[in-house]
Motif scaffolding. Structure first.
Motif, PDB file in Angstrom:
ATOM      1  N   GLY A   1       0.792  -1.221   0.000  1.00  0.00           N
ATOM      2  CA  GLY A   1       0.000   0.000   0.000  1.00  0.00           C
ATOM      3  C   GLY A   1       0.824   1.272   0.000  1.00  0.00           C
ATOM      4  N   ILE A   2       2.016   1.210   0.551  1.00  0.00           N
ATOM      5  CA  ILE A   2       2.829   2.428   0.671  1.00  0.00           C
ATOM      6  C   ILE A   2       3.225   2.969  -0.699  1.00  0.00           C
ATOM      7  N   ILE A   3       3.327   2.106  -1.675  1.00  0.00           N
ATOM      8  CA  ILE A   3       3.675   2.542  -3.043  1.00  0.00           C
ATOM      9  C   ILE A   3       2.618   3.515  -3.553  1.00  0.00           C
ATOM     10  N   PHE A   4       1.351   3.157  -3.384  1.00  0.00           N
ATOM     11  CA  PHE A   4       0.261   4.003  -3.854  1.00  0.00           C
ATOM     12  C   PHE A   4       0.110   5.258  -3.006  1.00  0.00           C
ATOM     13  N   LEU A   5       0.296   5.120  -1.707  1.00  0.00           N
ATOM     14  CA  LEU A   5       0.222   6.296  -0.839  1.00  0.00           C
ATOM     15  C   LEU A   5       1.307   7.304  -1.195  1.00  0.00           C
ATOM     16  N   LYS A   6       2.497   6.801  -1.444  1.00  0.00           N
ATOM     17  CA  LYS A   6       3.607   7.699  -1.781  1.00  0.00           C
ATOM     18  C   LYS A   6       3.293   8.477  -3.051  1.00  0.00           C
TER      19      LYS A   6
END
Length: 150
Positions: free
Chosen positions: A32-37
């Motif tokens: 999920g952090i990829i999309f949040l970033k």
């Protein structure tokens, strides 16, 4: 110890969900952090905060749950862990900014930490001694299963 194999199986299954959620939550953030970033334009520090706040609060939840569990019992504190996890997950799902996301992940981590400490203890307490090791192992297997599924 609980009487009846069916009830014992249900209790171990329900309590072991804490192990699954622990594994799932530690793994799901990596995807999920990829999309949040990208979507929120997170800096490296903000990205690290989103990831590490749950680990920090899980450590706090683990350490701070020993005394309440001794005073009030394992089951009420496990119920608190489930409520904290649920509340944290709802806040994370509704998060529209970094502060709300970090707050939700902090609360979620408390639930994860409490469950990671108390689930195996509770299972060991309700299991007959001849099945104790195999039943506690179910919690460990579900931690890894949660990580794989996430």
């Amino acid at each position: 110890m609980l009487g009846g194999k069916g009830l014992l199986g249900v209790m171990v299954g329900v309590v072991s969900i804490g192990g699954f959620l622990f594994g799932y939550d530690t793994g799901v953030v990596s995807g999920g952090i990829i999309f949040l970033k990208e979507d929120w334009g997170l800096s490296s520090w903000e990205e690290e905060m989103v990831i590490s706040v749950t680990v920090l609060s899980a450590a706090l939840g683990c350490v701070l749950s020993a005394h309440p569990a001794a005073v009030w019992g394992r089951l009420p504190v496990l119920i608190f862990a489930a409520m904290a996890y649920t509340l944290g997950a709802l806040i994370v799902a509704a998060a529209g900014n970094l502060a709300v996301l970090v707050t939700g992940r902090f609360i979620l981590g408390i639930g994860v930490g409490v469950a990671s400490y108390l689930c195996p203890i509770y299972i060991a307490e309700i299991a007959p001694k001849e099945r104790r090791a195999s039943l506690v192992t179910i919690n460990n297997v579900l931690i890894v299963t949660g990580q794989v599924i996430s």
